[in-house]
Design a protein around this motif. Structure first.
Motif, mmCIF file in Angstrom:
data_model
loop_
_atom_site.group_PDB
_atom_site.id
_atom_site.type_symbol
_atom_site.label_atom_id
_atom_site.label_comp_id
_atom_site.label_asym_id
_atom_site.label_seq_id
_atom_site.Cartn_x
_atom_site.Cartn_y
_atom_site.Cartn_z
ATOM 1 N N ASN A 87 0.876 -1.169 0.000
ATOM 2 C CA ASN A 87 0.000 0.000 0.000
ATOM 3 C C ASN A 87 0.913 1.219 0.000
ATOM 4 O O ASN A 87 1.443 1.624 1.033
ATOM 5 C CB ASN A 87 -0.895 -0.018 1.247
ATOM 6 C CG ASN A 87 -1.842 1.177 1.317
ATOM 7 O OD1 ASN A 87 -1.605 2.216 0.709
ATOM 8 N ND2 ASN A 87 -2.908 1.041 2.085
ATOM 9 N N GLU A 118 0.024 4.348 2.278
ATOM 10 C CA GLU A 118 0.298 4.213 3.704
ATOM 11 C C GLU A 118 1.699 3.668 3.975
ATOM 12 O O GLU A 118 2.086 3.468 5.127
ATOM 13 C CB GLU A 118 -0.739 3.266 4.353
ATOM 14 C CG GLU A 118 -2.173 3.759 4.270
ATOM 15 C CD GLU A 118 -2.421 4.920 5.219
ATOM 16 O OE1 GLU A 118 -1.574 5.179 6.094
ATOM 17 O OE2 GLU A 118 -3.500 5.551 5.090
ATOM 18 N N ILE A 171 2.916 0.649 3.412
ATOM 19 C CA ILE A 171 2.809 -0.656 4.064
ATOM 20 C C ILE A 171 3.127 -1.730 3.030
ATOM 21 O O ILE A 171 2.616 -1.694 1.911
ATOM 22 C CB ILE A 171 1.387 -0.903 4.612
ATOM 23 C CG1 ILE A 171 0.948 0.236 5.530
ATOM 24 C CG2 ILE A 171 1.327 -2.240 5.347
ATOM 25 C CD1 ILE A 171 -0.521 0.154 5.931
ATOM 26 N N HIS A 199 -4.152 -3.235 14.723
ATOM 27 C CA HIS A 199 -3.617 -2.510 13.568
ATOM 28 C C HIS A 199 -2.376 -3.195 13.014
ATOM 29 O O HIS A 199 -2.179 -3.231 11.788
ATOM 30 C CB HIS A 199 -3.299 -1.060 13.962
ATOM 31 C CG HIS A 199 -4.497 -0.170 13.910
ATOM 32 N ND1 HIS A 199 -4.439 1.181 13.665
ATOM 33 C CD2 HIS A 199 -5.821 -0.445 14.059
ATOM 34 C CE1 HIS A 199 -5.646 1.704 13.672
ATOM 35 N NE2 HIS A 199 -6.510 0.723 13.921
ATOM 36 N N LYS A 200 -1.550 -3.740 13.893
ATOM 37 C CA LYS A 200 -0.343 -4.424 13.428
ATOM 38 C C LYS A 200 -0.694 -5.627 12.554
ATOM 39 O O LYS A 200 -0.111 -5.818 11.470
ATOM 40 C CB LYS A 200 0.489 -4.885 14.628
ATOM 41 C CG LYS A 200 1.814 -5.556 14.261
ATOM 42 C CD LYS A 200 2.586 -5.920 15.516
ATOM 43 C CE LYS A 200 3.974 -6.465 15.157
ATOM 44 N NZ LYS A 200 3.910 -7.735 14.420
ATOM 45 N N ARG A 204 -2.261 -4.310 9.215
ATOM 46 C CA ARG A 204 -1.275 -3.664 8.341
ATOM 47 C C ARG A 204 -0.410 -4.701 7.640
ATOM 48 O O ARG A 204 -0.174 -4.617 6.433
ATOM 49 C CB ARG A 204 -0.380 -2.717 9.164
ATOM 50 C CG ARG A 204 -1.020 -1.403 9.565
ATOM 51 C CD ARG A 204 -0.138 -0.660 10.571
ATOM 52 N NE ARG A 204 1.186 -0.386 10.017
ATOM 53 C CZ ARG A 204 1.513 0.716 9.353
ATOM 54 N NH1 ARG A 204 0.599 1.656 9.160
ATOM 55 N NH2 ARG A 204 2.730 0.897 8.886
ATOM 56 N N GLU A 205 0.065 -5.686 8.393
ATOM 57 C CA GLU A 205 1.017 -6.641 7.849
ATOM 58 C C GLU A 205 0.384 -7.677 6.934
ATOM 59 O O GLU A 205 1.036 -8.177 6.017
ATOM 60 C CB GLU A 205 1.743 -7.363 8.995
ATOM 61 C CG GLU A 205 2.664 -6.442 9.792
ATOM 62 C CD GLU A 205 3.381 -7.181 10.903
ATOM 63 O OE1 GLU A 205 2.915 -8.300 11.248
ATOM 64 O OE2 GLU A 205 4.372 -6.657 11.421
ATOM 65 N N LEU A 239 -2.723 -4.842 4.546
ATOM 66 C CA LEU A 239 -2.193 -3.613 3.948
ATOM 67 C C LEU A 239 -3.088 -2.395 4.124
ATOM 68 O O LEU A 239 -3.196 -1.569 3.228
ATOM 69 C CB LEU A 239 -1.913 -3.831 2.444
ATOM 70 C CG LEU A 239 -1.038 -5.034 2.085
ATOM 71 C CD1 LEU A 239 -0.867 -5.138 0.576
ATOM 72 C CD2 LEU A 239 0.309 -4.965 2.769
ATOM 73 N N PHE A 240 -3.731 -2.250 5.280
ATOM 74 C CA PHE A 240 -4.507 -1.032 5.523
ATOM 75 C C PHE A 240 -4.513 -0.705 7.009
ATOM 76 O O PHE A 240 -4.207 -1.545 7.857
ATOM 77 C CB PHE A 240 -5.942 -1.165 4.989
ATOM 78 C CG PHE A 240 -6.816 -2.121 5.772
ATOM 79 C CD1 PHE A 240 -7.562 -1.687 6.865
ATOM 80 C CD2 PHE A 240 -6.898 -3.460 5.416
ATOM 81 C CE1 PHE A 240 -8.364 -2.549 7.582
ATOM 82 C CE2 PHE A 240 -7.699 -4.346 6.130
ATOM 83 C CZ PHE A 240 -8.435 -3.883 7.223
ATOM 84 N N VAL A 241 -4.854 0.551 7.281
ATOM 85 C CA VAL A 241 -5.016 1.021 8.655
ATOM 86 C C VAL A 241 -6.508 1.128 8.922
ATOM 87 O O VAL A 241 -7.218 1.856 8.225
ATOM 88 C CB VAL A 241 -4.336 2.388 8.867
ATOM 89 C CG1 VAL A 241 -4.577 2.893 10.288
ATOM 90 C CG2 VAL A 241 -2.841 2.284 8.586
ATOM 91 N N CYS A 242 -7.002 0.401 9.915
ATOM 92 C CA CYS A 242 -8.435 0.356 10.178
ATOM 93 C C CYS A 242 -8.919 1.674 10.785
ATOM 94 O O CYS A 242 -8.303 2.224 11.700
ATOM 95 C CB CYS A 242 -8.756 -0.797 11.128
ATOM 96 S SG CYS A 242 -10.524 -1.016 11.423
#
Length: 421
Positions: free
Chosen positions: A198, A201, A203, A364-365, A368-369, A372-375
């Motif tokens: 991403n 972001e 990521i 979030h970790k 993300r991993e 590929l996004f931030v909630c």
């Protein structure tokens, strides 16, 4: 070119009902698609039932004698056989055997490689879609066969608890190979998100980072030797393989089937006298205690599938819908967890129940991993001011992950676990 929504609905058991209930909309460049209600959907209502484009049993799960139909993943053991194996009690006798829906007399094997199916319909469906290209014939037990070497390499890289399978990718390739209309299937597969990173972001998918490059190289080499097809040459380039890997890792939906669980649900629906109900419930409770002691948490035939419509559902840490597999096969039922208004987005959780109870930082970790996004769901927004803290258990897991791959050599590549696709 994008496939029309009608193609998505064609994989649903009841396309007419679904098309009047939900619609897929493009939200933005970051979130991509989303699934939205077109009418009021009540709590407990089945929103749709969908079969996957492709599915595959997890390789360790199959190796550990969890017998499943090679097409629909239906458990091939009777409920009693299932209970005996899981509890370690060869003399177990289940009451109400009529509640077991497994029909062994309908099972069929591939005449060439002896892979088992729950019915002639599943055997034919597999043969027509992908099995011709993957059938090993008499080489099924030959360890040097390229496909067997690919599966063994995957098992050595991806230990239980499993979350994906290289065979999902293999069946994608085989499906296109066998298809008369290859463009149709390529268009369907292109509907799934296959980003390896991403950029907005900053990521990157955790399994496509530098420390796993050796493993990816080994898998790509074996994958190419076993399955290369000129029509799909872009899938066999390094970037194409990375994208295919990301597609399966990001979109693969876990599938769990159990003849024993289906028997229990059948028993729950029986109309019994109070004393009989009490005795039956006590029997089932004790059986599960015995299973937990003998087998632990690994109760089901497990695999994963690519579900085109379900993959349009975005994540929320407080979801309003959930997927389940009540028919003891790969048919996904999406059920409303709360009333959903017309125009409201239908969200599922990409996290399991335990992960959803973790801190915002830990959730979030994981997201993300792996996705590929931030909630930015309401729960995460409401916890935005909280400190980025983790529990001792979470810290231990993070330390283990950070330790994986350190100082690896080419020989060590097969030692590292790729456990969270």
């Amino acid at each position: 070119m994008a496939a029309p929504i009608s193609d998505m609905f064609s994989f649903c058991v009841d396309p007419g009902r679904i098309s009047s209930s939900v619609e897929v909309r493009l939200i933005d460049k970051i979130k991509g698609k989303g699934l939205f209600a077109k009418r009021t959907i009540r709590k407990g209502e089945t929103i749709f039932v969908e079969r996957p484009l492709v599915s595959a049993q997890f390789l360790w799960n199959a190796l550990y004698k969890y017998r499943a139909c090679d097409y629909c993943l239906r458990s091939l053991e009777t409920a009693e056989e299932n209970g005996r194996r899981l509890s370690g009690n060869p003399c177990l006798s289940l009451p109400h055997p009529e509640q077991c829906r497994v029909r062994r007399e309908l099972h069929e094997a591939c005449p060439q490689c002896q892979v088992m199916y729950c019915s002639s319909e599943c055997r034919r469906a597999a043969q027509e879609q992908y099995h011709q290209a993957l059938c090993l014939g008499p080489s099924r037990e030959e360890p040097e066969h390229p496909l067997n070497k690919l599966q063994e390499a995957w098992r050595n890289m991806h230990y239980p608890p499993e979350t994906s399978s290289i065979m999902l990718m293999a069946r994608m390739v085989a499906t296109v190979k066998q298809a008369r209309d290859k463009g149709h299937w390529l268009s369907l597969f292109s509907q799934f998100c296959s980003r390896t990173a991403n950029e907005e972001e900053e990521i990157a998918h955790k399994l496509l980072g530098e420390k796993f490059q050796g493993q990816l190289g080994v898998l790509k080499q074996l994958f190419t030797k076993a399955l290369y097809d000129e029509h799909l040459r872009s899938w066999f380039t390094l970037e194409g393989f990375r994208s295919l890997f990301a597609l399966v890792g990001t979109n693969g939906q876990g599938v769990g089937t159990s003849s024993l669980s289906q028997w229990v649900h059948g028993c729950d629906s029986l109309e019994l006298r109070a004393r009989e109900r009490e005795q039956l419930d006590a029997f089932i409770d004790q059986l599960y205690k015995d299973i937990e002691k003998e087998t632990g948490d690994f109760l089901n035939c497990e695999g994963s599938g690519l579900f085109l419509l379900q993959s349009s559902c975005n994540h929320s840490c407080i979801p309003n819908a959930e997927a389940s597999f009540p028919e003891n096969n790969f048919l996904l039922h999406l059920t409303a967890l709360s009333d959903i208004k017309p125009g409201e987005e239908i969200c599922i959780s990409y996290l399991d129940c335990c992960q959803r109870d973790r801190s915002r930082h830990s959730r979030h970790k994981i997201l993300r991993e792996n996705y590929l996004f931030v909630c930015s769901c309401p729960k995460c927004v409401s916890q935005a001011e909280e400190l980025d803290v983790t529990s001792e258990e979470e810290e231990e897991e993070e330390e283990e992950e950070e330790g994986e791959g350190d100082g690896e050599t080419e020989g060590d590549d097969l030692e590292d676990e790729m456990t969270d696709v």
